[in-house]
Scaffold this active site. Structure first.
Site, short mmCIF file in Angstrom:
data_model
loop_
_atom_site.label_atom_id
_atom_site.label_comp_id
_atom_site.label_asym_id
_atom_site.label_seq_id
_atom_site.Cartn_x
_atom_site.Cartn_y
_atom_site.Cartn_z
N ASN A 211 12.74 2.41 -27.65
CA ASN A 211 14.12 2.13 -27.19
C ASN A 211 15.08 2.24 -28.36
OD1 ASN A 211 14.31 -0.56 -28.51
ND2 ASN A 211 12.62 -1.00 -27.12
N ASP A 280 8.80 -3.51 -22.28
CA ASP A 280 8.31 -4.33 -21.16
C ASP A 280 7.09 -3.67 -20.51
OD1 ASP A 280 10.18 -6.38 -21.36
OD2 ASP A 280 11.71 -5.18 -20.34
N ILE A 308 5.74 -11.81 -25.41
CA ILE A 308 5.35 -12.47 -26.67
C ILE A 308 6.07 -13.82 -26.79
CG2 ILE A 308 5.34 -12.26 -29.19
CD1 ILE A 308 5.45 -9.17 -28.73
N PHE A 324 16.29 -13.63 -27.27
CA PHE A 324 17.47 -12.81 -27.10
C PHE A 324 17.43 -12.19 -25.71
CE2 PHE A 324 20.23 -12.00 -30.82
CZ PHE A 324 19.70 -12.99 -31.63
N LYS A 338 16.77 -17.04 -17.92
CA LYS A 338 15.73 -16.67 -18.90
C LYS A 338 15.28 -17.89 -19.70
CE LYS A 338 16.19 -12.32 -19.54
NZ LYS A 338 16.78 -11.05 -19.94
N LYS A 342 11.33 -18.67 -19.49
CA LYS A 342 10.48 -18.48 -20.66
C LYS A 342 10.15 -19.80 -21.35
CE LYS A 342 11.95 -13.78 -21.52
NZ LYS A 342 11.28 -12.67 -22.17
#
Ligand code: CTP
Length: 403
Positions: A211, A280, A308, A324, A338, A342
């Protein structure tokens, strides 16, 4: 008690008329209790003799790289490791350019390259040389790497010019060094693990998926954290960036490699900042030979990579973790989602709509945590990294106190 008592100070002297002032600086440093080892460039020896510095520091003065006699005593790598702090006074325009380029063609530049100790420069040169865009660009780069620039002072110069370029007086340099050690930095003793850059997911031996991440934000955060006194380990995907000073870098390629490296390091760190743009999805299979073109279409089956950040946060409860997020819309709402999903303590969200953030020098952030949020308007990534690290440090402190 003096903050410098017992500190190993490597005093570098390069070739300028201000070199004579370094004799006084050596005397002040030893009086303050520091152990001083002096390294002189060839140019410095045209202005002042090693014998003077040897007498004042009570240690042998080092002048040449690969000198069999000196290498039999304290070799150059050993000397680089010995130093708690490197102070170069005077630092000439030439030496500054060399340090910026990472040259190692004499002892002093080699020591700087081989050492992880904080580096302070006391520039001294003609005012025109100091103001030249080349020198200013070098100083900028060095500052971004965490080098401390002390001076120059303004005033009358040996060449008759008046302006910025005089070396700071020895007493002022001593004061700055003492100040550096008297005020422990806010993240002293904190171990921070940072992931940065893109990952590469191999399709076959010559092709990969990746990316647009440049790693700039993660590297700027690593440099800012190190400047605040943290011990920083940077796990980096492939990027074209220099290793920030005082930071340990571990280079990886794929998301799977990054997971292994992060897992290995996580247990002995207290903060995790995941800035990496981890793929991803990764090819379900990596071809062992180069895939030859055949039909009009090629389908590559992809499978999800391990998250991760979420995994390590779950496994290592002692970690304060910061993630992030890159969003093209609904920044705050997605970031809050998020945070919960997470199980992390903070999310820094940036808008990547219209090509923003990726591979650019500036960025803006919306940072959210359980009880609040803070916006950072668009600014240079280095400045943003400093401000973000201050917020992370505050939230981390709050979190440790509430444990
Ligand atoms: N991350 C990670 N491992 C992954 C994927 C992401 O550690 N395999 C981390 C990133 O370093 C970053 C955060 O998780 O801190 C990003 O979360 P992600 O869910 O991937 O969000 P986005 O990439 O922003 O996008 P989306 O929600 O659209 O997938």
């Amino acid at each position: 008690m003096s903050a410098l008592r017992g500190k190993h100070i490597l005093l570098g002297i390069s070739g300028g008329i201000a070199a004579y002032k370094s004799a006084e600086l050596t005397r002040l440093l030893t009086q303050a209790g520091a152990e001083v080892s002096v390294c002189m460039t060839a140019g410095a020896q045209a202005f002042i003799t090693p014998l003077t510095l040897q007498a004042l520091s009570t240690n042998p003065v080092q002048t040449t790289l690969l000198n069999p006699e000196a290498e039999a005593g304290m070799g150059h790598i050993e000397l680089a490791r010995w130093a708690d702090h490197i102070l170069i006074a005077p630092a000439t325009a030439d030496l500054i350019a060399k340090l910026t380029a990472g040259l190692a063609d004499d002892l002093l530049s080699t020591l700087c390259l081989a050492s992880t100790a904080p580096l302070s420069l006391a520039p001294a040169m003609n005012q025109q040389m100091w103001q030249h865009p080349a020198t200013q660009a070098n100083i900028n780069t060095l500052t971004q790497r965490g080098t401390l620039i002390w001076g120059p002072a303004q005033g009358a110069q040996a060449c008759g010019d008046v302006g910025p370029g005089r070396m700071q007086e020895p007493a002022a340099l001593l004061q700055q060094l003492q100040h550096y050690y008297q005020h422990p930095l806010p993240l002293s003793g904190t171990r921070i693990l940072i992931t940065a850059g893109p990952t590469r997911e191999a399709i076959d031996p010559v092709r990969f998926l990746t990316n647009r991440s440049s790693g700039k934000m993660g590297y700027a955060i690593a440099a800012a954290a190190a400047a605040m006194g943290a011990t920083v380990t940077l796990i980096s995907g492939p990027v074209a960036l220099a290793q920030p000073i005082g930071v340990t870098r571990i280079s990886v390629e794929s998301a799977a490699d990054m997971l292994v490296a992060t897992r290995e390091q996580a247990a002995n760190h207290t903060i995790l900042i995941a800035t990496a743009a981890v793929a991803d999805y990764t090819p379900a299979q990596t071809a062992t030979q180069k895939i030859k073109k055949s039909g009009e279409k090629l389908n590559i089956a992809l499978e999800r990579t391990v998250d991760i950040l979420a995994t390590i946060t779950r496994e290592q409860k002692q970690l304060f973790s910061v993630g992030f997020a890159a969003e093209t819309q609904n920044l705050l709402a997605y970031a809050k989602g998020k945070l919960a999903r997470k199980g992390v303590h903070m999310i820094a969200a940036n808008s990547v709509a219209d090509g923003k953030a990726f591979d650019r020098d500036s960025n803006a952030l919306e940072v959210v945590w359980q009880e609040g949020s803070q916006s950072f308007p668009e600014m240079d990534k280095h400045q943003l990294a400093k401000e973000l690290m201050q917020l992370i440090q505050q939230r981390y402190q709050h979190w440790t106190q509430s444990q």
